[in-house]
Design a protein around this motif. Structure first.
Motif, mmCIF file in Angstrom:
data_model
loop_
_atom_site.group_PDB
_atom_site.id
_atom_site.type_symbol
_atom_site.label_atom_id
_atom_site.label_comp_id
_atom_site.label_asym_id
_atom_site.label_seq_id
_atom_site.Cartn_x
_atom_site.Cartn_y
_atom_site.Cartn_z
ATOM 1 N N LEU A 96 0.852 -1.180 0.000
ATOM 2 C CA LEU A 96 0.000 0.000 0.000
ATOM 3 C C LEU A 96 0.894 1.239 0.000
ATOM 4 O O LEU A 96 1.661 1.464 0.932
ATOM 5 C CB LEU A 96 -0.895 -0.023 1.243
ATOM 6 C CG LEU A 96 -1.819 1.175 1.486
ATOM 7 C CD1 LEU A 96 -2.721 1.437 0.282
ATOM 8 C CD2 LEU A 96 -2.651 0.940 2.743
ATOM 9 N N THR A 97 0.793 2.036 -1.063
ATOM 10 C CA THR A 97 1.583 3.263 -1.190
ATOM 11 C C THR A 97 0.676 4.461 -0.919
ATOM 12 O O THR A 97 -0.410 4.560 -1.489
ATOM 13 C CB THR A 97 2.201 3.372 -2.592
ATOM 14 O OG1 THR A 97 3.012 2.213 -2.840
ATOM 15 C CG2 THR A 97 3.061 4.626 -2.715
ATOM 16 N N ILE A 98 1.127 5.355 -0.064
ATOM 17 C CA ILE A 98 0.314 6.494 0.360
ATOM 18 C C ILE A 98 1.090 7.795 0.166
ATOM 19 O O ILE A 98 2.239 7.906 0.609
ATOM 20 C CB ILE A 98 -0.090 6.365 1.839
ATOM 21 C CG1 ILE A 98 -0.844 5.048 2.083
ATOM 22 C CG2 ILE A 98 -0.949 7.557 2.274
ATOM 23 C CD1 ILE A 98 -1.047 4.719 3.549
ATOM 24 N N CYS A 99 0.457 8.768 -0.494
ATOM 25 C CA CYS A 99 0.992 10.123 -0.594
ATOM 26 C C CYS A 99 0.051 11.031 0.195
ATOM 27 O O CYS A 99 -1.130 11.117 -0.134
ATOM 28 C CB CYS A 99 1.035 10.607 -2.037
ATOM 29 S SG CYS A 99 2.065 9.641 -3.146
ATOM 30 N N ASP A 100 0.570 11.716 1.186
ATOM 31 C CA ASP A 100 -0.246 12.634 1.979
ATOM 32 C C ASP A 100 0.036 14.055 1.522
ATOM 33 O O ASP A 100 0.966 14.711 1.984
ATOM 34 C CB ASP A 100 0.055 12.476 3.469
ATOM 35 C CG ASP A 100 -0.823 13.375 4.338
ATOM 36 O OD1 ASP A 100 -1.629 14.150 3.772
ATOM 37 O OD2 ASP A 100 -0.706 13.303 5.570
ATOM 38 N N PHE A 101 -0.810 14.550 0.600
ATOM 39 C CA PHE A 101 -0.605 15.880 0.038
ATOM 40 C C PHE A 101 -1.169 16.996 0.914
ATOM 41 O O PHE A 101 -1.250 18.140 0.487
ATOM 42 C CB PHE A 101 -1.192 15.959 -1.375
ATOM 43 C CG PHE A 101 -0.289 15.396 -2.442
ATOM 44 C CD1 PHE A 101 0.993 14.978 -2.139
ATOM 45 C CD2 PHE A 101 -0.714 15.293 -3.762
ATOM 46 C CE1 PHE A 101 1.833 14.464 -3.109
ATOM 47 C CE2 PHE A 101 0.115 14.795 -4.747
ATOM 48 C CZ PHE A 101 1.401 14.375 -4.422
ATOM 49 N N SER A 102 -1.531 16.668 2.144
ATOM 50 C CA SER A 102 -1.871 17.728 3.093
ATOM 51 C C SER A 102 -0.606 18.286 3.742
ATOM 52 O O SER A 102 -0.633 19.334 4.376
ATOM 53 C CB SER A 102 -2.814 17.201 4.181
ATOM 54 O OG SER A 102 -2.142 16.319 5.059
ATOM 55 N N LEU A 110 5.591 10.448 1.166
ATOM 56 C CA LEU A 110 5.208 9.215 0.479
ATOM 57 C C LEU A 110 5.731 8.029 1.283
ATOM 58 O O LEU A 110 6.890 8.020 1.706
ATOM 59 C CB LEU A 110 5.775 9.169 -0.942
ATOM 60 C CG LEU A 110 5.487 7.900 -1.760
ATOM 61 C CD1 LEU A 110 5.312 8.225 -3.240
ATOM 62 C CD2 LEU A 110 6.591 6.839 -1.597
ATOM 63 N N TRP A 111 4.866 7.046 1.496
ATOM 64 C CA TRP A 111 5.228 5.834 2.215
ATOM 65 C C TRP A 111 4.822 4.617 1.391
ATOM 66 O O TRP A 111 3.703 4.552 0.891
ATOM 67 C CB TRP A 111 4.513 5.737 3.564
ATOM 68 C CG TRP A 111 4.864 6.787 4.560
ATOM 69 C CD1 TRP A 111 5.746 6.682 5.611
ATOM 70 C CD2 TRP A 111 4.332 8.120 4.643
ATOM 71 N NE1 TRP A 111 5.791 7.858 6.326
ATOM 72 C CE2 TRP A 111 4.933 8.759 5.757
ATOM 73 C CE3 TRP A 111 3.396 8.834 3.885
ATOM 74 C CZ2 TRP A 111 4.635 10.065 6.117
ATOM 75 C CZ3 TRP A 111 3.099 10.141 4.237
ATOM 76 C CH2 TRP A 111 3.715 10.736 5.339
ATOM 77 N N VAL A 112 5.734 3.670 1.236
ATOM 78 C CA VAL A 112 5.399 2.363 0.657
ATOM 79 C C VAL A 112 5.395 1.385 1.819
ATOM 80 O O VAL A 112 6.429 1.174 2.464
ATOM 81 C CB VAL A 112 6.417 1.924 -0.411
ATOM 82 C CG1 VAL A 112 6.049 0.538 -0.947
ATOM 83 C CG2 VAL A 112 6.471 2.942 -1.555
ATOM 84 N N ILE A 113 4.236 0.808 2.084
ATOM 85 C CA ILE A 113 4.061 -0.022 3.275
ATOM 86 C C ILE A 113 3.697 -1.458 2.902
ATOM 87 O O ILE A 113 2.822 -1.687 2.058
ATOM 88 C CB ILE A 113 2.956 0.562 4.187
ATOM 89 C CG1 ILE A 113 3.337 1.977 4.627
ATOM 90 C CG2 ILE A 113 2.717 -0.328 5.394
ATOM 91 C CD1 ILE A 113 2.241 2.714 5.351
#
Length: 254
Positions: A96-102, A110-113
């Protein structure tokens, strides 16, 4: 003679009584056999997505890296599970890859989990589109030539070598928010303007034409890790998106 009749009546009474008892047992047995063993376990004992997300999040170590917000992870994980239920992701998918643009573009957002191993594989800088904002993202679009980033869930496709070097195709899964990503050529790629040196000179990260661009040296390892049908989530606290995305709907029957 009366004794003989009395004996016969007694035998008849006992035999019919036994028959009734056995008949009642036979009537009950099919109901027991029809019972689904799983129904014997209360639904409340099954962990829902939020509980599983919390358990995974609390097991992840963010030591020596940026800390992902728990509420962002929870939303990402909910969408990840819903995509699996719809058959958009393989059931054994665990990336699960997450980009938190806040967050500020100067932060590693960006985190690749690996949710199975409960660990972060990569934590990296990632750029937003030039018309999305400067240091902070503010505006998002699904429109061609807007040069803005698009919110929502993506499924990763294959890699290729293009004008921006080694790149990753992305398929937007949110209608009206990012489903034009493929036609817009919104891809993950490496860029020289995604670097600590650029931040030092410009006081912010460089910006793309809408792509989630990553540092040049991390492009290949990140892309090779998450390519071929894995989940990417680009988050921003946009209330309209968060309330309408089908992937963020909680299944009350789960």
């Amino acid at each position: 003679m009366q004794k003989v009749l009395l004996s016969l009546l007694t035998v008849l009474f006992l035999s019919t009584s036994f028959y009734k008892i056995e008949s009642n047992k036979e009537k009950q047995t099919p109901e027991i056999l029809k019972t689904n063993p799983q129904n014997l376990i209360p639904k409340a004992s099954f962990k829902n997505s939020a509980a599983v997300a919390e358990e995974i999040y609390n097991s992840i170590s963010f030591t020596d890296m940026s800390t992902l917000k728990s509420e962002v992870f929870s939303k990402a994980y909910l969408g990840f599970e819903n995509l699996k239920k719809e058959g958009k992701l393989n059931q054994d998918s665990n990336l699960l890859t997450i980009c938190d643009f806040s967050l500020s573009s100067s932060e590693k957002r960006l985190w690749v989990i690996d949710v199975a191993e409960k660990k972060v594989l990569y934590n990296s800088l990632v750029a937003h589109g030039k018309n999305t904002g400067e240091e902070f993202a503010q505006n998002f679009s699904n429109t061609e030539s807007s040069y803005q980033s698009s919110l929502g869930f993506y499924i990763t496709e294959g890699s290729y070598n293009g004008s921006n070097g080694y790149s990753l195709k992305l398929i937007g899964m949110d209608n009206g928010y990012n489903d034009a990503a493929f036609q817009r050529a919104i891809v993950m790629h490496g860029a020289d303007y995604v670097s600590e040196n650029f931040i030092k000179s410009q006081k912010r990260l460089g910006r793309s034409w809408g792509c989630p661009a990553v540092p040049r040296e991390l492009a290949k390892p990140i892309i090779n890790t998450i390519k071929d049908k894995n989940c990417l989530f680009i988050y921003y606290p946009d209330e309209q998106y968060l309330s309408t995305s089908k992937w963020l709907k909680v299944d009350q029957n789960s």
